[in-house]
Design a protein around this motif. Structure first.
Motif, PDB file in Angstrom:
ATOM      1  N   LYS A  49     -27.086 -14.904  10.070  1.00 56.17           N
ATOM      2  CA  LYS A  49     -25.835 -15.537   9.638  1.00 56.17           C
ATOM      3  C   LYS A  49     -25.156 -14.680   8.577  1.00 56.17           C
ATOM      4  O   LYS A  49     -25.802 -13.931   7.855  1.00 56.17           O
ATOM      5  N   ALA A 116     -12.303 -20.578   0.882  1.00 60.11           N
ATOM      6  CA  ALA A 116     -12.265 -20.536   2.348  1.00 60.11           C
ATOM      7  C   ALA A 116     -12.902 -19.285   2.938  1.00 60.11           C
ATOM      8  O   ALA A 116     -13.258 -19.269   4.117  1.00 60.11           O
ATOM      9  N   ASP A 117     -13.084 -18.241   2.145  1.00 60.56           N
ATOM     10  CA  ASP A 117     -13.724 -17.022   2.656  1.00 60.56           C
ATOM     11  C   ASP A 117     -15.248 -17.108   2.653  1.00 60.56           C
ATOM     12  O   ASP A 117     -15.913 -16.232   3.202  1.00 60.56           O
ATOM     13  N   ASP A 118     -15.797 -18.137   2.032  1.00 61.92           N
ATOM     14  CA  ASP A 118     -17.255 -18.228   1.887  1.00 61.92           C
ATOM     15  C   ASP A 118     -17.942 -18.786   3.130  1.00 61.92           C
ATOM     16  O   ASP A 118     -17.437 -19.699   3.790  1.00 61.92           O
ATOM     17  N   HIS A 119     -19.101 -18.195   3.404  1.00 57.90           N
ATOM     18  CA  HIS A 119     -20.023 -18.651   4.449  1.00 57.90           C
ATOM     19  C   HIS A 119     -21.285 -19.087   3.715  1.00 57.90           C
ATOM     20  O   HIS A 119     -21.975 -18.260   3.125  1.00 57.90           O
ATOM     21  N   ASP A 141     -16.473 -28.603   2.865  1.00 61.60           N
ATOM     22  CA  ASP A 141     -15.283 -28.965   3.637  1.00 61.60           C
ATOM     23  C   ASP A 141     -14.027 -28.942   2.770  1.00 61.60           C
ATOM     24  O   ASP A 141     -12.983 -28.434   3.186  1.00 61.60           O
ATOM     25  N   ASN A 144     -12.701 -25.629   2.331  1.00 64.77           N
ATOM     26  CA  ASN A 144     -12.420 -24.959   3.604  1.00 64.77           C
ATOM     27  C   ASN A 144     -13.355 -23.774   3.848  1.00 64.77           C
ATOM     28  O   ASN A 144     -12.996 -22.808   4.525  1.00 64.77           O
ATOM     29  N   ALA A 145     -14.538 -23.843   3.269  1.00 65.54           N
ATOM     30  CA  ALA A 145     -15.557 -22.815   3.493  1.00 65.54           C
ATOM     31  C   ALA A 145     -16.307 -23.149   4.793  1.00 65.54           C
ATOM     32  O   ALA A 145     -16.093 -24.208   5.385  1.00 65.54           O
ATOM     33  N   THR A 146     -17.173 -22.243   5.213  1.00 61.94           N
ATOM     34  CA  THR A 146     -17.927 -22.414   6.454  1.00 61.94           C
ATOM     35  C   THR A 146     -19.395 -22.658   6.139  1.00 61.94           C
ATOM     36  O   THR A 146     -20.020 -21.849   5.447  1.00 61.94           O
ATOM     37  N   LEU A 147     -19.937 -23.745   6.661  1.00 60.33           N
ATOM     38  CA  LEU A 147     -21.365 -24.024   6.521  1.00 60.33           C
ATOM     39  C   LEU A 147     -22.116 -23.260   7.597  1.00 60.33           C
ATOM     40  O   LEU A 147     -21.857 -23.432   8.789  1.00 60.33           O
ATOM     41  N   GLU A 148     -23.042 -22.407   7.184  1.00 61.85           N
ATOM     42  CA  GLU A 148     -23.829 -21.615   8.134  1.00 61.85           C
ATOM     43  C   GLU A 148     -25.179 -22.234   8.448  1.00 61.85           C
ATOM     44  O   GLU A 148     -25.770 -21.940   9.470  1.00 61.85           O
TER      45      GLU A 148
END
Length: 192
Positions: A49, A116-119, A141, A144-148
């Motif tokens: 990931k 929002a750029d974070d994973h 959420d 607006n970040a992404t949960l890996e």
């Protein structure tokens, strides 16, 4: 993770039907070598990931999260349970209920540490009813970040936390999975 399961068997203490006390190596006194091994295992499980941040909740999730952050070479951010003079504006917040402590806490993370750029990889000490992880997911959420994925040190499979995360399609990896507490002893999922 065999090393963790052995530590739980020898040093963990079962309290009642659903509480495991692990203050000898995780919640009060910390075993750094075990934490480092956990960090390595979380890296092995999630290395495919694109992780840019690790999130946890203070305080027992911090040690395994920091070791994972060290190996991933990414910052670790912990959600604070208590307001302070230095953390009061521009926050992401969520309410989390602790079944162990029978109290609700508003957790918060400064907006400057998550965007929002974070994973994000969530790491926490226990997965029981899933409240802490769900609170962190609300914050992810909101940013607006992404949960890996979610890395858990000890999962109590007889409680609903895993089911809630599975229903949301979240990758969950637990280093020790407990099936039950029987006669004051821990029974792991993979026990015969």
């Amino acid at each position: 993770m065999q090393q963790l399961e052995e530590k739980i068997r020898t040093e963990g203490q079962v309290l009642g039907d659903d509480v495991l006390k692990v203050d000898n190596f995780l919640n009060h006194q910390i075993d750094p070598e075990l934490m480092y091994a956990m960090g390595q295992e979380f890296y092995r499980l999630f290395q495919s990931k694109k992780i840019t941040k690790i999130l946890t909740v203070e305080s027992s999730g911090i040690a395994p999260a920091v070791m994972a952050g060290l190996i991933f070479k990414v910052p670790v951010v912990f959600a604070r349970k208590h307001k302070s003079l230095t953390l009061k504006d521009n926050l992401y917040t969520a309410t989390v209920y602790s079944f162990t402590k029978k109290v609700s806490n508003e957790i918060s993370i400064s907006k400057k540490f998550l965007d929002a750029d974070d994973h994000v990889l969530i790491i926490d000490d226990f997965l029981a009813n899933g409240q802490a992880v769900q609170g962190l997911m609300e914050i992810i959420d909101a940013a607006n970040a992404t949960l890996e994925g979610v890395g858990i040190v000890i999962e109590k499979t007889f409680q609903k936390g895993r089911q809630l995360l599975d229903e949301k399609g979240v990758q969950v990896e637990s280093l020790a999975r407990i099936k039950a507490f029987e006669n004051g002893q821990v029974v792991f999922v993979d026990d015969k």
